[in-house]
Design an enzyme around this catalytic site. Structure first.
Site: not given
Ligand code: 3PG
Length: 212
Positions: A49, A133, A45
């Site tokens: 961002r 999710k 994924e």
């Molecule tokens: C996020 O939104 O950044 C993901 O859910 C990943 O989360 P994490 O960095 O805590 O694994």
């Protein structure tokens, strides 16, 4: 189960952990994805961002054999269209909006929408969504919380993400309503910046070997 849900489950069930990536430099995306695939993590994924995200998705979709690149942090129908046009094979969102659901319904690409409460899960079930999710997993209540949803909301499967790591992944993977977990720990910023692809393959292999 719909064909789109089956497509999504086939992608998610191929591995216990879906890497969640924040790609700052699109040039790193291909070697990073190759390193993850080499370690056994094919579904990847890339979150929307950063300004590099769409180029990163495009490059991985075109150049990394064996990878299934999805787009994360989809916040609108506009994001959906851009991510799908770039070659995403699945779409992940932290929550859901009417606009995203409409885009999802009009598309062949499966959605993994976020939910964190019984009401959010029930609302998504009414929309025909069977796989979600669970986000933000640790902060919302962790594995014990998700376990508590498994009996009343049986039939819904989750990919818990947010605060998941090698330490607690098994707590989630052992639940009957968990198909895989998501996490950024397999691609630490420092290793990516250093171009330590072998190090990332090692983390990916460790994650790929996780069992319930
Ligand atoms: C996020 O939104 O950044 C993901 O859910 C990943 O989360 P994490 O960095 O805590 O694994």
């Amino acid at each position: 189960m719909t064909a789109k849900t089956e497509k999504l489950l086939a992608i998610l069930k191929a591995q216990p952990v879906v890497p969640v990536l924040i790609v700052d430099d699109a040039k790193s995306a291909v070697p990073l994805a190759r390193a993850l695939v080499a370690g056994g993590l094919k579904a990847i994924e890339i979150t929307m961002r950063t300004p590099a995200a769409l180029d990163a998705i495009r490059a991985v979709a075109a150049e990394v054999e064996g990878a299934n690149v999805g787009a994360g942090t989809i916040l609108s129908a506009k994001d959906w269209d851009a991510a799908v046009a770039a070659g995403s094979t699945f779409i992940v969102s932290p929550g859901v909006t009417r606009g995203i659901l409409d885009a999802a319904n009009a598309s062949d690409v499966p959605i993994l929408p976020g939910a964190a409460t019984a009401s959010e899960v029930m609302a998504l079930r009414e929309e025909g969504v069977e796989v979600m999710k669970f986000f933000p997993a640790e902060q919302a209540g962790g594995a014990a919380y998700l376990k508590a949803l498994s009996s009343p909301l049986a039939g819904t499967l989750f990919c818990p993400t947010g605060g998941v790591s090698l330490k607690n992944a098994k707590d989630y993977l052992s639940l009957p309503n968990v198909v895989c977990v998501g996490g950024s720990w397999v691609a630490p910023k420092e290793l990516v910046a250093a171009g330590d692809w072998a190090g990332i393959t090692r983390l990916a292999s460790e994650a790929a070997a996780l069992k319930a």
